[in-house]
Design a protein around this motif. Structure first.
Motif, PDB file in Angstrom:
ATOM      1  N   LEU A 189       0.835  -1.201   0.000  1.00 19.08           N
ATOM      2  CA  LEU A 189       0.000   0.000   0.000  1.00 19.08           C
ATOM      3  C   LEU A 189       0.870   1.252   0.000  1.00 19.08           C
ATOM      4  O   LEU A 189       2.074   1.193   0.271  1.00 19.08           O
ATOM      5  CB  LEU A 189      -0.920   0.008   1.217  1.00 19.08           C
ATOM      6  CG  LEU A 189      -1.840  -1.198   1.391  1.00 19.08           C
ATOM      7  CD1 LEU A 189      -2.744  -0.998   2.593  1.00 19.08           C
ATOM      8  CD2 LEU A 189      -2.650  -1.461   0.138  1.00 19.08           C
ATOM      9  N   GLN A 190       0.260   2.386  -0.274  1.00 20.52           N
ATOM     10  CA  GLN A 190       0.963   3.669  -0.297  1.00 20.52           C
ATOM     11  C   GLN A 190       1.615   3.990   1.046  1.00 20.52           C
ATOM     12  O   GLN A 190       2.680   4.605   1.094  1.00 20.52           O
ATOM     13  CB  GLN A 190      -0.008   4.805  -0.665  1.00 20.52           C
ATOM     14  CG  GLN A 190      -0.606   4.694  -2.036  1.00 20.52           C
ATOM     15  CD  GLN A 190       0.373   4.977  -3.153  1.00 20.52           C
ATOM     16  OE1 GLN A 190       1.467   5.487  -2.950  1.00 20.52           O
ATOM     17  NE2 GLN A 190      -0.019   4.621  -4.362  1.00 20.52           N
ATOM     18  N   ASN A 191       1.017   3.522   2.150  1.00 20.18           N
ATOM     19  CA  ASN A 191       1.562   3.818   3.478  1.00 20.18           C
ATOM     20  C   ASN A 191       2.639   2.821   3.916  1.00 20.18           C
ATOM     21  O   ASN A 191       3.115   2.861   5.042  1.00 20.18           O
ATOM     22  CB  ASN A 191       0.446   3.880   4.524  1.00 20.18           C
ATOM     23  CG  ASN A 191      -0.242   2.542   4.749  1.00 20.18           C
ATOM     24  OD1 ASN A 191       0.165   1.510   4.217  1.00 20.18           O
ATOM     25  ND2 ASN A 191      -1.297   2.566   5.538  1.00 20.18           N
ATOM     26  N   GLY A 192       2.990   1.858   3.034  1.00 21.69           N
ATOM     27  CA  GLY A 192       4.041   0.897   3.338  1.00 21.69           C
ATOM     28  C   GLY A 192       3.552  -0.442   3.868  1.00 21.69           C
ATOM     29  O   GLY A 192       4.325  -1.381   3.981  1.00 21.69           O
ATOM     30  N   THR A 193       2.281  -0.548   4.200  1.00 24.63           N
ATOM     31  CA  THR A 193       1.716  -1.807   4.662  1.00 24.63           C
ATOM     32  C   THR A 193       1.799  -2.839   3.548  1.00 24.63           C
ATOM     33  O   THR A 193       1.519  -2.527   2.395  1.00 24.63           O
ATOM     34  CB  THR A 193       0.235  -1.625   5.072  1.00 24.63           C
ATOM     35  OG1 THR A 193       0.161  -0.617   6.078  1.00 24.63           O
ATOM     36  CG2 THR A 193      -0.352  -2.917   5.602  1.00 24.63           C
ATOM     37  N   GLN A 194       2.208  -4.060   3.900  1.00 29.83           N
ATOM     38  CA  GLN A 194       2.298  -5.127   2.907  1.00 29.83           C
ATOM     39  C   GLN A 194       1.400  -6.288   3.311  1.00 29.83           C
ATOM     40  O   GLN A 194       1.328  -6.646   4.471  1.00 29.83           O
ATOM     41  CB  GLN A 194       3.738  -5.627   2.766  1.00 29.83           C
ATOM     42  CG  GLN A 194       4.658  -4.621   2.139  1.00 29.83           C
ATOM     43  CD  GLN A 194       6.029  -5.207   1.881  1.00 29.83           C
ATOM     44  OE1 GLN A 194       6.482  -6.087   2.598  1.00 29.83           O
ATOM     45  NE2 GLN A 194       6.687  -4.707   0.852  1.00 29.83           N
ATOM     46  N   TYR A 195       0.744  -6.862   2.315  1.00 31.24           N
ATOM     47  CA  TYR A 195      -0.071  -8.060   2.496  1.00 31.24           C
ATOM     48  C   TYR A 195       0.520  -9.158   1.635  1.00 31.24           C
ATOM     49  O   TYR A 195       0.809  -8.934   0.464  1.00 31.24           O
ATOM     50  CB  TYR A 195      -1.518  -7.821   2.049  1.00 31.24           C
ATOM     51  CG  TYR A 195      -2.295  -6.867   2.907  1.00 31.24           C
ATOM     52  CD1 TYR A 195      -2.914  -7.303   4.070  1.00 31.24           C
ATOM     53  CD2 TYR A 195      -2.424  -5.530   2.555  1.00 31.24           C
ATOM     54  CE1 TYR A 195      -3.654  -6.436   4.850  1.00 31.24           C
ATOM     55  CE2 TYR A 195      -3.163  -4.652   3.332  1.00 31.24           C
ATOM     56  CZ  TYR A 195      -3.766  -5.113   4.478  1.00 31.24           C
ATOM     57  OH  TYR A 195      -4.492  -4.259   5.264  1.00 31.24           O
ATOM     58  N   LEU A 196       0.690 -10.336   2.206  1.00 31.83           N
ATOM     59  CA  LEU A 196       1.101 -11.506   1.451  1.00 31.83           C
ATOM     60  C   LEU A 196      -0.160 -12.295   1.154  1.00 31.83           C
ATOM     61  O   LEU A 196      -0.881 -12.694   2.060  1.00 31.83           O
ATOM     62  CB  LEU A 196       2.089 -12.358   2.257  1.00 31.83           C
ATOM     63  CG  LEU A 196       2.658 -13.575   1.561  1.00 31.83           C
ATOM     64  CD1 LEU A 196       3.395 -13.192   0.291  1.00 31.83           C
ATOM     65  CD2 LEU A 196       3.601 -14.310   2.493  1.00 31.83           C
ATOM     66  N   THR A 197      -0.454 -12.487  -0.130  1.00 35.61           N
ATOM     67  CA  THR A 197      -1.699 -13.137  -0.531  1.00 35.61           C
ATOM     68  C   THR A 197      -1.443 -14.557  -1.003  1.00 35.61           C
ATOM     69  O   THR A 197      -0.333 -14.897  -1.386  1.00 35.61           O
ATOM     70  CB  THR A 197      -2.394 -12.364  -1.657  1.00 35.61           C
ATOM     71  OG1 THR A 197      -1.634 -12.497  -2.862  1.00 35.61           O
ATOM     72  CG2 THR A 197      -2.553 -10.902  -1.309  1.00 35.61           C
ATOM     73  N   LYS A 198      -2.493 -15.364  -0.987  1.00 32.27           N
ATOM     74  CA  LYS A 198      -2.397 -16.738  -1.461  1.00 32.27           C
ATOM     75  C   LYS A 198      -2.345 -16.791  -2.979  1.00 32.27           C
ATOM     76  O   LYS A 198      -1.764 -17.694  -3.553  1.00 32.27           O
ATOM     77  CB  LYS A 198      -3.602 -17.544  -0.979  1.00 32.27           C
ATOM     78  CG  LYS A 198      -3.642 -17.740   0.504  1.00 32.27           C
ATOM     79  CD  LYS A 198      -4.853 -18.553   0.898  1.00 32.27           C
ATOM     80  CE  LYS A 198      -4.862 -18.816   2.377  1.00 32.27           C
ATOM     81  NZ  LYS A 198      -5.995 -19.646   2.776  1.00 32.27           N
ATOM     82  N   ASP A 199      -2.996 -15.849  -3.620  1.00 31.04           N
ATOM     83  CA  ASP A 199      -3.102 -15.837  -5.069  1.00 31.04           C
ATOM     84  C   ASP A 199      -3.052 -14.397  -5.566  1.00 31.04           C
ATOM     85  O   ASP A 199      -3.130 -13.458  -4.784  1.00 31.04           O
ATOM     86  CB  ASP A 199      -4.432 -16.465  -5.502  1.00 31.04           C
ATOM     87  CG  ASP A 199      -4.234 -17.726  -6.320  1.00 31.04           C
ATOM     88  OD1 ASP A 199      -3.187 -17.862  -6.963  1.00 31.04           O
ATOM     89  OD2 ASP A 199      -5.140 -18.568  -6.306  1.00 31.04           O
ATOM     90  N   ILE A 200      -2.967 -14.245  -6.873  1.00 27.92           N
ATOM     91  CA  ILE A 200      -2.984 -12.909  -7.449  1.00 27.92           C
ATOM     92  C   ILE A 200      -4.346 -12.283  -7.148  1.00 27.92           C
ATOM     93  O   ILE A 200      -5.381 -12.900  -7.391  1.00 27.92           O
ATOM     94  CB  ILE A 200      -2.747 -12.977  -8.969  1.00 27.92           C
ATOM     95  CG1 ILE A 200      -1.353 -13.546  -9.241  1.00 27.92           C
ATOM     96  CG2 ILE A 200      -2.900 -11.597  -9.604  1.00 27.92           C
ATOM     97  CD1 ILE A 200      -1.069 -13.808 -10.695  1.00 27.92           C
ATOM     98  N   PRO A 201      -4.356 -11.057  -6.595  1.00 25.42           N
ATOM     99  CA  PRO A 201      -5.638 -10.447  -6.222  1.00 25.42           C
ATOM    100  C   PRO A 201      -6.472 -10.099  -7.447  1.00 25.42           C
ATOM    101  O   PRO A 201      -5.944  -9.883  -8.536  1.00 25.42           O
ATOM    102  CB  PRO A 201      -5.232  -9.183  -5.473  1.00 25.42           C
ATOM    103  CG  PRO A 201      -3.820  -8.946  -5.782  1.00 25.42           C
ATOM    104  CD  PRO A 201      -3.225 -10.226  -6.243  1.00 25.42           C
ATOM    105  N   ASN A 202      -7.791 -10.061  -7.225  1.00 18.18           N
ATOM    106  CA  ASN A 202      -8.677  -9.575  -8.276  1.00 18.18           C
ATOM    107  C   ASN A 202      -8.307  -8.137  -8.549  1.00 18.18           C
ATOM    108  O   ASN A 202      -8.130  -7.351  -7.617  1.00 18.18           O
ATOM    109  CB  ASN A 202     -10.140  -9.637  -7.834  1.00 18.18           C
ATOM    110  CG  ASN A 202     -10.627 -11.045  -7.680  1.00 18.18           C
ATOM    111  OD1 ASN A 202     -10.105 -11.967  -8.293  1.00 18.18           O
ATOM    112  ND2 ASN A 202     -11.634 -11.215  -6.859  1.00 18.18           N
ATOM    113  N   THR A 203      -8.170  -7.809  -9.828  1.00 22.23           N
ATOM    114  CA  THR A 203      -7.853  -6.432 -10.144  1.00 22.23           C
ATOM    115  C   THR A 203      -9.031  -5.562  -9.775  1.00 22.23           C
ATOM    116  O   THR A 203     -10.015  -6.044  -9.230  1.00 22.23           O
ATOM    117  CB  THR A 203      -7.512  -6.291 -11.642  1.00 22.23           C
ATOM    118  OG1 THR A 203      -8.578  -6.837 -12.405  1.00 22.23           O
ATOM    119  CG2 THR A 203      -6.223  -7.001 -11.965  1.00 22.23           C
ATOM    120  N   ARG A 204      -8.935  -4.336 -10.071  1.00 23.70           N
ATOM    121  CA  ARG A 204      -9.964  -3.394  -9.660  1.00 23.70           C
ATOM    122  C   ARG A 204     -11.374  -3.902  -9.915  1.00 23.70           C
ATOM    123  O   ARG A 204     -11.685  -4.368 -10.997  1.00 23.70           O
ATOM    124  CB  ARG A 204      -9.817  -2.088 -10.423  1.00 23.70           C
ATOM    125  CG  ARG A 204      -8.730  -1.222  -9.952  1.00 23.70           C
ATOM    126  CD  ARG A 204      -8.785   0.072 -10.700  1.00 23.70           C
ATOM    127  NE  ARG A 204      -7.808   0.987 -10.128  1.00 23.70           N
ATOM    128  CZ  ARG A 204      -7.801   2.269 -10.346  1.00 23.70           C
ATOM    129  NH1 ARG A 204      -8.703   2.796 -11.137  1.00 23.70           N
ATOM    130  NH2 ARG A 204      -6.900   3.017  -9.804  1.00 23.70           N
TER     131      ARG A 204
END
Length: 74
Positions: free
Chosen positions: A29-44
């Protein structure tokens, strides 16, 4: 007895094969927060959000404007 062992072995192999198909992704994210996901996220989505499930199984929705990068985990 042998058929049961064979069935369990095939089921375990199938689960391992499916687990290898996922592509772990890091959403930053813009604020530096990172998420590790199981799969490629749904785009917008139509309403302007990214939707994904993190590795703990939690469903996450983030405004697309807040996302800095989406990249495959190395």
């Amino acid at each position: 007895m042998n058929i049961r062992i064979l069935g369990v072995s095939v089921a375990v192999m199938a689960l391992l094969a499916l687990g290898g198909c996922s592509t772990r992704t890091v959403v930053t994210l813009q604020n530096g927060t990172q998420y590790l996901t199981k799969d490629i996220p749904n785009t917008r989505t139509k309403d302007g959000f990214y939707e994904f499930e993190d590795i703990s199984g939690k469903k996450v929705r983030v405004k697309a404007d807040d996302v800095a990068t989406v990249r495959k985990e190395k």
